[in-house]
Enzyme design. Structure first.
Site, PDB file in Angstrom:
ATOM      1  CB  THR A 185      47.555  -0.389  29.101  1.00  0.00           C
ATOM      2  OG1 THR A 185      48.421  -1.310  29.181  1.00  0.00           O
ATOM      3  CG2 THR A 185      46.223  -1.104  29.398  1.00  0.00           C
TER       4      THR A 185
ATOM      5  CE  LYS B 111      52.822  -1.051  20.816  1.00  0.00           C
ATOM      6  NZ  LYS B 111      51.658  -1.072  21.567  1.00  0.00           N
ATOM      7  NE  ARG B 112      57.809  -9.480  26.096  1.00  0.00           N
ATOM      8  CZ  ARG B 112      57.891 -10.220  27.046  1.00  0.00           C
ATOM      9  NH1 ARG B 112      57.581 -10.237  28.288  1.00  0.00           N
ATOM     10  NH2 ARG B 112      58.296 -11.686  26.471  1.00  0.00           N
TER      11      ARG B 112
ATOM     12  CE  LYS C 184      52.357  -6.361  22.135  1.00  0.00           C
ATOM     13  NZ  LYS C 184      51.355  -5.539  22.639  1.00  0.00           N
TER      14      LYS C 184
HETATM   15  C1  LIG Z   1      52.088  -0.552  29.684  1.00  0.00           C
HETATM   16  C2  LIG Z   1      53.141  -1.303  29.747  1.00  0.00           C
HETATM   17  C3  LIG Z   1      53.035  -2.262  28.529  1.00  0.00           C
HETATM   18  C4  LIG Z   1      51.852  -2.627  27.959  1.00  0.00           C
HETATM   19  O1  LIG Z   1      52.027  -1.924  26.375  1.00  0.00           O
HETATM   20  P1  LIG Z   1      51.213  -2.360  24.947  1.00  0.00           P
HETATM   21  O2  LIG Z   1      51.773  -1.202  24.284  1.00  0.00           O
HETATM   22  O3  LIG Z   1      49.731  -1.955  25.591  1.00  0.00           O
HETATM   23  O4  LIG Z   1      51.481  -3.769  24.830  1.00  0.00           O
HETATM   24  C5  LIG Z   1      54.058  -3.189  28.485  1.00  0.00           C
HETATM   25  N1  LIG Z   1      54.994  -3.063  29.469  1.00  0.00           N
HETATM   26  C6  LIG Z   1      55.243  -2.161  30.121  1.00  0.00           C
HETATM   27  C7  LIG Z   1      56.594  -2.072  30.880  1.00  0.00           C
HETATM   28  C8  LIG Z   1      54.255  -1.423  30.315  1.00  0.00           C
HETATM   29  O5  LIG Z   1      54.319  -0.176  31.300  1.00  0.00           O
END
Ligand SMILES: *Cc1c(COP(=O)(O)O)cnc(C)c1O
Length: 831
Positions: free
Chosen positions: A670, A562-563, A568
């Site tokens: 997500t 994730k970012r 986080k």
């Molecule tokens: C789904 C997705 C995210 C979102 O990830 P989170 O864990 O909800 O922050 C970010 N980057 C990419 C490339 C994704 O596919």
């Protein structure tokens, strides 16, 4: 043969699914569209030609869909305005949604071309930062699959999210020149270009009826050129449009300056105009307040509103009272909020409606989705900028605000505090426009993206608005499209599922419930386990190929992708890894199931702490992976350049999904849903959609730890949280932090990570000590990880829980989310 027949024949030849015709089409595109012959074609030529073959099979459906929408008087159109669309690759996705995989595979096989290899040539369309942009992409897929007349509107960035590489463990950013070789999925629509105005001034005048009116004059105009990308619904012949705007100079050359002999100056305005859609701002959930950014926001919003009005007028003329019946505009966060004063401006100044008429239409048209409650992410623009850039919009905002506050003060006479909180304008040393307040006032619906997040909006962040308009507020828990996040990225699991319960899950994810009956079926669970192993081997091969690191597919794949954000808490994960490392150093026979910790995360280029955490994790990885006393049991891999395509390889291979944000901070998440759908077990806090995932899968099938959002808030308010005290009392934590603060991971540079140590114990740059409460949650996090270790040894039990995750996360399909938007907010039905 007459010409009609011959046209039909040619058409059929470009849409046929006969193997020989597909082959011939492919060769024709290679020859005639690209000017290449079969022998000399490069991988790019092959990818491009096949994409054109697929595109031919999309375009007819595209026309038919749009005609259908136009011809039906009942059509209500949904417009999804988003400054980001993180769509990723489209070739394989389009093939699957058209349901022509077998046909294409056969034809390619006969040409000795591997479809899988071709698909990987496609650039990953990274026109977004993370969750918000990916949500927009999933929504487009679901809107088309549900047959809803929908349009995505955004910006065609020439450079998407930067490419991340590591140099000596430090993040370095490279430009993402994704359009350099052309892009087969976009079609330029010069005929639909519109002008967007900037600067100038607002001029009052009397109209024919003697009414005071305003016009925006002496403006600097820029051309907005649309590029359309088809959005293919799954197996329903629907093709919707994602319309992305590119900025162009109205005059390539300023001929006045050219005549005067100033050649360079003559091309300056071209450069200024075309810089607007040049590059995506790489901040995730962070407001940076740059002038070029608000230009981007207004640019795409103005072009989109003009486009929507043009389409409305073509169908209904100037009967604008009908407008909200025929159109709804969903604002993906506040970035497109200027659409509200822009629609007002056009209705008032160009269509000459009265204020009351224009406002009635506007507030019935817009709906706003909030994505974060973190103050540093809330957009506020200086009034000075508006005066200069959008003077007419500023007047309109003043008028909206004064009418609104007038009404408010009738309900709350003399309540200065309320007025201050509710106003669009924030007073202070620099007066600012609060985009969230504008969005709430100008919309008929305000939604959060998970139950918890919506409660926080109603009861805290926007409480004063909720008190006035409780009926405006609603929840729409996020979702993901199973077409990309299961069918496409995990063909092995998809096949296993379809073999047992049929393929209806592809358009109705609740069907996965039927898998529950296999929860105790040894043979099924064995197959399920084998699928996971195959996906782990696929990822291991990728890691070996790209990073030259050998990982053991028998180890637990523990993944956080994730970012990179302090909230986080990738740092909490890193602390736990150090904890295990110290245990093993202390006792090399310490009995743990071998674990591979996998990270993927981009940090915003200006976010120092995030970049330092990346360097720390890379440094820990280097020490651990090269230490033969532990590296049979522990591995740490930071995969660079996390993006949609990498997510598609990583997520199906995960055993453990790390969703460990400080409770109350992650609006939904997500990524958490993608992992659960692919059979990973979540270790997570009671934050965002984790709470709802827990409710669905059952608390025995998820590892929940840490403080709740309420406990976090109370602890903060009590001012009793003292991380330094924890550090002194808790020897484990002390050892971990001291090691970070030493020269152990930094190859002799004991200063390198001191900001991390300082920030956790004392706070830096005026921040609170351990703002995100890592130390408060560490012990319960560590304990849950021990449970994970214990459970993984019991293969049957583990697989059963993993399967029950897959079986019970049907509600996190974006089809469900979009159905809720359609019923509760948009009031649209499929055509
Ligand atoms: C789904 C997705 C995210 C979102 O990830 P989170 O864990 O909800 O922050 C970010 N980057 C990419 C490339 C994704 O596919």
């Amino acid at each position: 043969m007459d010409s009609m027949q011959s046209n039909n024949l040619i058409n059929n030849l470009r849409t046929s699914l006969d193997t020989n015709v597909i082959k011939q089409n492919y060769l024709d595109h290679l020859n005639l569209s690209l000017g290449k012959d079969f022998k000399n074609s490069t991988p790019w030529d092959k990818f491009y030609s096949l994409s054109l073959v697929i595109r031919d099979r999309i375009i007819k459906k595209w026309h038919e869909t749009q005609q259908k929408y136009y011809k039906n008087d009942k059509t209500k159109r949904v417009h999804y305005l988003s400054i980001e669309f993180l769509i990723g690759r489209l070739l394989y996705n389009n093939i699957l949604n058209l349901q022509i995989e077998d046909e294409i595979k056969n034809a390619m096989n006969e040409l000795n071309i591997s479809l899988e290899e071709l698909a990987e040539i496609e650039p990953d369309a990274g026109l977004g930062n993370g969750g918000l942009g990916r949500l927009a992409a999933c929504f487009l897929d679901s809107i088309a699959t549900l047959g809803i007349p929908g349009y995505g509107y955004g910006l065609r960035y020439e450079y998407g999210i930067f490419k991340q590489i590591f140099e000596d463990g430090f993040q370095k950013e490279l430009p993402d020149d994704w359009l350099k070789n052309g892009y087969p999925w976009e079609i330029e629509r010069k005929d639909r270009a519109v002008k967007v105005k900037f600067y100038g001034r607002s001029e009052p005048y009397k109209d024919n009826n003697g009414h005071l009116r305003f016009r925006w004059v002496d403006t600097y105009d820029i051309l907005a050129v649309p590029y359309d990308i088809p959005i293919v619904g799954y197996g329903n012949n629907v093709v919707n449009t994602l319309r992305l705007w590119s900025s162009k100079s109205i005059n390539d050359f300023d001929f006045d300056n050219f005549q005067k002999g100033n050649y360079i100056k003559a091309s300056e305005s071209k450069i200024i105009s075309e810089s607007i859609s040049k590059v995506l701002y790489p901040n995730d959930a962070f407001y940076a307040g740059r002038e070029l950014r608000i230009k981007q926001e207004y640019f795409f919003v103005s072009a989109s509103i003009q486009d929507i009005i043009r389409r409305f007028k073509a169908q209904f003329g100037t009967n604008f009272k009908l407008f909200p019946e025929k159109n709804v505009i969903q604002l993906n966060d506040t970035h497109p909020a200027l659409a509200i004063p822009e629609l007002m401006r056009i209705l008032l100044d160009e269509e000459l409606l009265s204020w009351e008429e224009a406002w009635e239409i506007t507030k019935k048209t817009f709906a706003y989705t909030n994505h974060t409650v973190m103050p540093e992410a809330l957009e506020k623009w200086e009034v000075h900028l508006f005066e200069k850039l959008l003077p007419r919009h500023l007047e309109i905002l003043y008028e909206i605000n004064s009418r609104f506050l007038n009404n408010v003060s009738k309900f709350y006479p003399n309540d200065i505090n309320k007025i201050r909180n509710l106003s669009i304008f924030e007073e202070g040393s620099v007066k600012q426009v609060r985009m969230a307040n504008l969005s709430i006032i100008g919309s008929f619906s305000v939604n959060g993206v998970s139950k918890l997040h919506t409660e926080i909006l109603k009861n805290k962040v926007f409480k004063d608005f909720y008190d006035i308009w409780p009926e405006k507020f609603n929840n729409k828990t996020n979702g993901i499209t199973q077409r990309r996040w299961l069918l496409q990225c995990n063909p092995e699991l998809s096949n296993l599922i379809t073999k047992h319960i049929g393929n209806k899950w592809i358009i109705d994810l609740d069907e996965l419930k039927k898998l529950e009956k296999y929860a105790d079926d040894k043979e099924f669970l064995n197959n399920f386990h084998n699928v996971k192993q195959k996906n782990k081997i696929r990822l291991s091969n990728y890691i070996y190929k790209t990073l030259n690191i050998k990982v053991d597919p028998e180890s637990i794949f523990d993944v956080q992708v994730k970012r990179l954000h302090e909230y986080k808490r990738q740092l909490l994960n890193a602390m736990h890894i150090i904890y295990l490392y110290l245990k093993l150093k202390d006792d090399p026979n310490y009995d743990i199931v071998p674990r591979t910790f996998i990270f993927g995360a981009k940090a915003a280029p200006g976010y120092k702490m995030a970049k330092l955490i990346i360097k720390l994790i890379n440094s820990i990885a280097e020490v651990i992976n090269n230490d033969t006393t532990v590296n049979k049991k522990l591995k740490v891999v930071f995969i660079p350049n996390y993006n949609v395509s990498l997510a598609e390889i990583i997520i199906p291979a995960a055993n453990v999904s790390e969703q460990i944000s400080t409770a109350g901070k992650e609006a939904s998440g997500t990524g958490n849903m993608k992992f659960a759908l692919n059979g990973a077990l979540t270790i997570g806090t009671l934050d965002g959609a984790n709470i709802e995932i827990k409710e669905c899968v059952g608390e025995e099938n998820i590892f929940i730890f840490g403080l709740t959002a309420e406990q976090v808030q109370r602890l903060k308010e009590s001012r009793l949280y003292n991380p330094y005290e924890i550090y002194l009392k808790n020897e484990t934590i002390r050892k971990i932090l001291d090691l970070i603060n030493s020269d152990y991971f930094s190859k002799g540079n004991s200063e390198l990570f001191s900001d991390i140590f300082q920030s956790l114990l004392f706070g830096i740059n005026g921040g609170y000590p351990d703002e995100y409460m890592l130390l408060a949650d560490f012990d319960s996090y560590k304990t849950k990880h021990k449970e994970i270790d214990k459970l993984y040894r019991q293969t049957f039990k583990w697989n059963k829980k993993a399967l029950l995750n897959v079986a019970r996360v049907g509600m996190f399909s974006s089809d469900r989310t979009i159905k809720e938007y359609a019923e509760d907010i948009w009031k649209v039905e499929k055509i």
